[in-house]
Design a protein around this motif. Structure first.
Motif, PDB file in Angstrom:
ATOM      1  N   PRO A   1       0.795  -1.231   0.000  1.00 37.50           N
ATOM      2  CA  PRO A   1       0.000   0.000   0.000  1.00 37.50           C
ATOM      3  C   PRO A   1       0.829   1.285   0.000  1.00 37.50           C
ATOM      4  CG  PRO A   1       0.024  -0.981   2.181  1.00 37.50           C
ATOM      5  CD  PRO A   1       0.719  -1.963   1.276  1.00 37.50           C
TER       6      PRO A   1
ATOM      7  N   LEU B   1       0.849   4.550  -8.215  1.00 32.68           N
ATOM      8  CA  LEU B   1       0.696   4.421  -6.764  1.00 32.68           C
ATOM      9  C   LEU B   1       1.984   4.024  -6.039  1.00 32.68           C
ATOM     10  CD1 LEU B   1      -2.768   2.669  -6.338  1.00 32.68           C
ATOM     11  CD2 LEU B   1      -2.132   4.987  -5.675  1.00 32.68           C
TER      12      LEU B   1
ATOM     13  N   GLY C   1       0.790  -1.266  -7.321  1.00 33.11           N
ATOM     14  CA  GLY C   1       0.375  -0.925  -5.961  1.00 33.11           C
ATOM     15  C   GLY C   1      -0.385  -2.087  -5.337  1.00 33.11           C
ATOM     16  N   GLY C   2      -0.250  -2.249  -4.022  1.00 34.76           N
ATOM     17  CA  GLY C   2      -1.023  -3.260  -3.294  1.00 34.76           C
ATOM     18  C   GLY C   2      -0.661  -4.663  -3.737  1.00 34.76           C
ATOM     19  N   ASP C   3      -1.702  -5.462  -3.994  1.00 34.89           N
ATOM     20  CA  ASP C   3      -1.505  -6.826  -4.482  1.00 34.89           C
ATOM     21  C   ASP C   3      -1.811  -6.827  -5.987  1.00 34.89           C
ATOM     22  OD1 ASP C   3      -1.367  -9.876  -3.692  1.00 34.89           O
ATOM     23  OD2 ASP C   3      -2.960  -9.619  -5.171  1.00 34.89           O
TER      24      ASP C   3
ATOM     25  N   ILE D   1      -5.348  -7.917  -7.369  1.00 33.76           N
ATOM     26  CA  ILE D   1      -6.591  -7.220  -7.036  1.00 33.76           C
ATOM     27  C   ILE D   1      -6.685  -5.928  -7.839  1.00 33.76           C
ATOM     28  CG2 ILE D   1      -7.864  -6.081  -5.176  1.00 33.76           C
ATOM     29  CD1 ILE D   1      -6.590  -8.167  -3.291  1.00 33.76           C
ATOM     30  N   PHE D   2      -7.656  -5.871  -8.730  1.00 32.22           N
ATOM     31  CA  PHE D   2      -7.856  -4.714  -9.610  1.00 32.22           C
ATOM     32  C   PHE D   2      -6.536  -4.248 -10.213  1.00 32.22           C
ATOM     33  CE2 PHE D   2     -11.307  -4.238  -6.312  1.00 32.22           C
ATOM     34  CZ  PHE D   2     -12.255  -4.894  -7.089  1.00 32.22           C
TER      35      PHE D   2
ATOM     36  N   ALA E   1      -4.542  -2.758  -0.370  1.00 28.10           N
ATOM     37  CA  ALA E   1      -4.964  -1.541   0.315  1.00 28.10           C
ATOM     38  C   ALA E   1      -5.988  -1.828   1.417  1.00 28.10           C
ATOM     39  CB  ALA E   1      -5.537  -0.541  -0.697  1.00 28.10           C
TER      40      ALA E   1
ATOM     41  N   MET F   1     -11.247   2.332  -5.693  1.00 27.46           N
ATOM     42  CA  MET F   1     -11.564   3.275  -6.771  1.00 27.46           C
ATOM     43  C   MET F   1     -13.006   3.759  -6.647  1.00 27.46           C
ATOM     44  SD  MET F   1      -9.672   1.224  -9.857  1.00 27.46           S
ATOM     45  CE  MET F   1     -10.244  -0.400  -9.344  1.00 27.46           C
TER      46      MET F   1
ATOM     47  N   GLU G   1      -7.656   7.390   3.340  1.00 26.56           N
ATOM     48  CA  GLU G   1      -6.817   7.800   2.216  1.00 26.56           C
ATOM     49  C   GLU G   1      -5.351   7.609   2.572  1.00 26.56           C
ATOM     50  OE1 GLU G   1      -8.405  11.938   2.223  1.00 26.56           O
ATOM     51  OE2 GLU G   1      -6.293  12.551   2.243  1.00 26.56           O
ATOM     52  N   ASN G   2      -4.537   7.327   1.563  1.00 28.19           N
ATOM     53  CA  ASN G   2      -3.095   7.098   1.746  1.00 28.19           C
ATOM     54  C   ASN G   2      -2.803   6.103   2.873  1.00 28.19           C
ATOM     55  OD1 ASN G   2      -2.108   8.698  -0.312  1.00 28.19           O
ATOM     56  ND2 ASN G   2      -2.257  10.554   0.927  1.00 28.19           N
ATOM     57  N   ALA G   3      -3.548   5.007   2.901  1.00 34.18           N
ATOM     58  CA  ALA G   3      -3.352   4.006   3.967  1.00 34.18           C
ATOM     59  C   ALA G   3      -1.893   3.596   4.025  1.00 34.18           C
ATOM     60  CB  ALA G   3      -4.231   2.780   3.686  1.00 34.18           C
TER      61      ALA G   3
ATOM     62  N   PRO H   1      -5.094   8.268  -3.347  1.00 37.65           N
ATOM     63  CA  PRO H   1      -5.837   7.009  -3.282  1.00 37.65           C
ATOM     64  C   PRO H   1      -6.623   6.903  -1.975  1.00 37.65           C
ATOM     65  CG  PRO H   1      -3.516   6.605  -2.828  1.00 37.65           C
ATOM     66  CD  PRO H   1      -3.632   8.048  -3.228  1.00 37.65           C
ATOM     67  N   ALA H   2      -7.852   6.464  -2.097  1.00 31.87           N
ATOM     68  CA  ALA H   2      -8.674   6.288  -0.897  1.00 31.87           C
ATOM     69  C   ALA H   2      -9.505   5.030  -1.066  1.00 31.87           C
ATOM     70  CB  ALA H   2      -9.587   7.496  -0.714  1.00 31.87           C
ATOM     71  N   ILE H   3      -9.747   4.375   0.044  1.00 31.50           N
ATOM     72  CA  ILE H   3     -10.547   3.162   0.001  1.00 31.50           C
ATOM     73  C   ILE H   3     -11.707   3.339   0.975  1.00 31.50           C
ATOM     74  CG2 ILE H   3      -9.182   1.914   1.743  1.00 31.50           C
ATOM     75  CD1 ILE H   3      -9.409  -0.524  -0.211  1.00 31.50           C
TER      76      ILE H   3
HETATM   77  N1  SAH Z   1      -3.843  -3.600  -6.542  1.00 25.04           N
HETATM   78  C1  SAH Z   1      -4.186  -2.545  -5.611  1.00 25.04           C
HETATM   79  C2  SAH Z   1      -5.446  -1.833  -5.997  1.00 25.04           C
HETATM   80  C3  SAH Z   1      -5.369  -1.114  -7.317  1.00 25.04           C
HETATM   81  S1  SAH Z   1      -6.813  -0.206  -7.666  1.00 25.04           S
HETATM   82  C4  SAH Z   1      -4.285  -3.121  -4.191  1.00 25.04           C
HETATM   83  O1  SAH Z   1      -4.278  -4.344  -4.028  1.00 25.04           O
HETATM   84  O2  SAH Z   1      -4.344  -2.341  -3.255  1.00 25.04           O
HETATM   85  C5  SAH Z   1      -6.391   1.378  -7.043  1.00 25.04           C
HETATM   86  C6  SAH Z   1      -7.211   1.700  -5.821  1.00 25.04           C
HETATM   87  O3  SAH Z   1      -6.681   1.036  -4.693  1.00 25.04           O
HETATM   88  C7  SAH Z   1      -7.227   3.151  -5.437  1.00 25.04           C
HETATM   89  O4  SAH Z   1      -8.175   3.879  -6.201  1.00 25.04           O
HETATM   90  C8  SAH Z   1      -7.643   3.077  -3.991  1.00 25.04           C
HETATM   91  O5  SAH Z   1      -9.018   2.846  -3.867  1.00 25.04           O
HETATM   92  C9  SAH Z   1      -6.940   1.822  -3.545  1.00 25.04           C
HETATM   93  N2  SAH Z   1      -5.652   2.099  -2.900  1.00 25.04           N
HETATM   94  C10 SAH Z   1      -4.441   1.700  -3.301  1.00 25.04           C
HETATM   95  N3  SAH Z   1      -3.499   2.107  -2.429  1.00 25.04           N
HETATM   96  C11 SAH Z   1      -4.127   2.750  -1.432  1.00 25.04           C
HETATM   97  C12 SAH Z   1      -3.708   3.374  -0.229  1.00 25.04           C
HETATM   98  N4  SAH Z   1      -2.433   3.432   0.132  1.00 25.04           N
HETATM   99  N5  SAH Z   1      -4.659   3.926   0.548  1.00 25.04           N
HETATM  100  C13 SAH Z   1      -5.949   3.882   0.228  1.00 25.04           C
HETATM  101  N6  SAH Z   1      -6.402   3.294  -0.894  1.00 25.04           N
HETATM  102  C14 SAH Z   1      -5.511   2.742  -1.722  1.00 25.04           C
END
Ligand code: SAH
Length: 463
Positions: A225, A250, A301-303, A306-307, A332, A383, A410-412, A439-441
């Protein structure tokens, strides 16, 4: 350098130690990693030392060391925790020809024992000549994290290929083979079993290949994240070895800086609905670098599962005959719930969890709103910023309680992390406040755990 590091052959040789308490035991544990024949002199050994002797792995003589006891021993450790007693035994041992180490007494010792990273037969010894034991420990910890646990096994198997690898031309061809053994094919094969076969096949391929330019490889890597400490060790290792890093928007600079200095770093940022590199162009970029023989890290970003449009990139690799692997990352949603002190699932509340996207190829995404509106339902909405009002409307329309808790994170995991606590009724307003491009979830069904004071302080409460 006042102390010269060497690796001493101890197989079948005698080592003598005096002392039977905690200090002696700590040294014994280390010495037991060797195949030396160990004898301990202690008038009143602790139960742990006696237990070791009972296993037959060490010899135990229940009295203080006396002249004539050293015999052919090369090394002697004084570990009696008593300055006078240690000095007395050390004098005997030295007179009888052994190199002496008095535990915690560098000045009076002939040698010192380094901090050791043990991946037998690969051994790393770290010494600071007593100047900075804390530094030695932290270097050790770094190396422990960096070197795969199976490195020793791999080295042992690799050693059996040393003579057959001479079939490769010395220099680059051989280096590339061994680099692939230790950095890529080997670690993967060890994990899946069958390292011998995999290294054999690899050697065949390298031997047959006339051009020294071997095929590249693509690692599809989750960067987590944002916090670099939330990278996996595997992701770090992939970055260490990458020739080319192709990354999303990201992925923060701090993580990119972990790549090798010579690596080519290519941003292919994509932003919500906005203009960005086309997926086809990204696929072409990945494939063309891999085809030129590069180790490509596609950093997401993230995994990546996932998306992440992972499958399109895998298909492109497969169509081009390029080898690929996936390295998972922390998504995230995991970082976001961690920030509010909640679980994604909870016994009695939700036995399932949904990961949703706020928009898909057609625009705002439709989901099973009826299920999402039920009490206790939990979802992490990725997203979801632009569709927050739409999501709010759909949930209310399907009977969700207006007061259902919602958190917008946001910005986790980053220093700029911000949590907004809201309810479904206030969801759209909470989301509107998050700045553009951040980025916000949205965590549906989860409010911040109230008891955590530090959290409460940084949380804005809305609707
Ligand atoms: N593959 C990524 C997701 C990609 S889609 C994962 O597994 O996290 C992109 C979305 O992920 C962003 O619009 C937001 O909703 C979320 N996201 C990614 N990083 C983030 C973070 N640090 N904090 C909050 N939301 C995040």
């Amino acid at each position: 350098m006042n102390h010269f590091p060497i690796f001493l052959a101890l197989s079948g040789r005698d080592v003598v130690l005096s002392g039977g308490g905690e200090t002696a035991l700590a040294k014994l544990r280390l010495l037991l990693k060797t195949t030396a024949s160990i004898t301990v002199y202690a008038a009143s050994p602790s139960a742990a030392v006696v237990a070791l002797a009972d296993t037959g792995r060490i010899g135990l003589v229940r009295r203080a060391l006396a002249p004539g006891d050293i015999g052919a021993a090369r090394l002697f450790y004084a570990a009696e925790d008593d300055e006078k007693a240690d000095a007395r035994s050390a004098a005997i041992a030295r007179r009888e020809g052994a190199l002496v180490n008095i535990v915690d007494n560098l000045a009076a010792s002939d040698f010192l024992t380094p901090a050791i990273v043990d991946r037998d037969p690969v051994t790393v010894a770290i010494g600071t000549e007593g100047a900075a034991p804390v530094l030695a420990r932290s270097i050790k910890a770094d190396l422990e994290a960096r070197l795969p646990a199976q490195l020793g096994r791999l080295a042992r198997i690799a050693a059996t290929f040393r003579s057959s690898a001479r079939a490769l031309a010395p220099g680059r061809a051989r280096r590339r083979f061994w680099a692939e053994v230790f950095e890529r094919a080997g670690p993967a094969a060890i994990e899946q079993g069958g390292a011998e076969a995999a290294i054999g096949a690899l050697l065949d391929r390298h031997t047959r290949e006339t051009a020294p330019d071997l095929a590249g490889h693509v690692d599809l890597v989750g960067a987590g994240p944002g916090d670099p400490e939330l990278l996996t060790l595997k992701a770090r290792r992939a970055l260490d070895g990458a020739d080319v890093v192709i990354h999303d928007r990201l992925v923060p600079q701090e993580i990119l800086e972990l790549a090798r200095r010579e690596a080519v770093i290519l941003p292919v940022g994509k932003q919500g609905f906005g203009a960005s590199a086309r997926q086809e162009d990204i696929n072409d970029l990945i494939v063309s670098h891999a085809r030129s023989g590069a180790h490509v890290v596609r950093l997401k970003g993230g995994d990546p599962t996932i998306f992440g449009r992972l499958d399109e990139e895998i298909s492109a690799c497969e169509a081009a005959g390029v080898s690929w692997s996936v390295i998972p990352g922390i998504t995230a949603a995991s970082a976001a719930v961690a920030s509010i002190g909640q679980s994604l699932t909870q016994r009695g509340r939700n036995g399932s969890l949904r990961l949703l996207t706020g928009h898909d190829i057609r625009g705002f995404a439709e989901h099973d709103w009826r299920a999402l509106a039920l009490p206790g339902a939990v979802a992490a909405i990725y997203m979801g910023k632009r569709s927050a009002r739409f999501i709010q409307g759909r949930l209310m329309m399907h009977g969700a309680a207006a007061q259902t808790p919602v958190s917008v994170v946001e910005n986790a995991s980053l220093p700029t992390q911000k949590v907004r606590a809201a309810t479904i009724a206030g969801l759209a307003r909470a989301v509107e406040d998050t700045p553009e491009g951040t980025p916000a979830i949205i965590l549906l069904g989860l409010g911040p755990r109230a008891a955590t004071k530090a959290l409460a302080d940084q949380i804005e409460r809305l609707g």
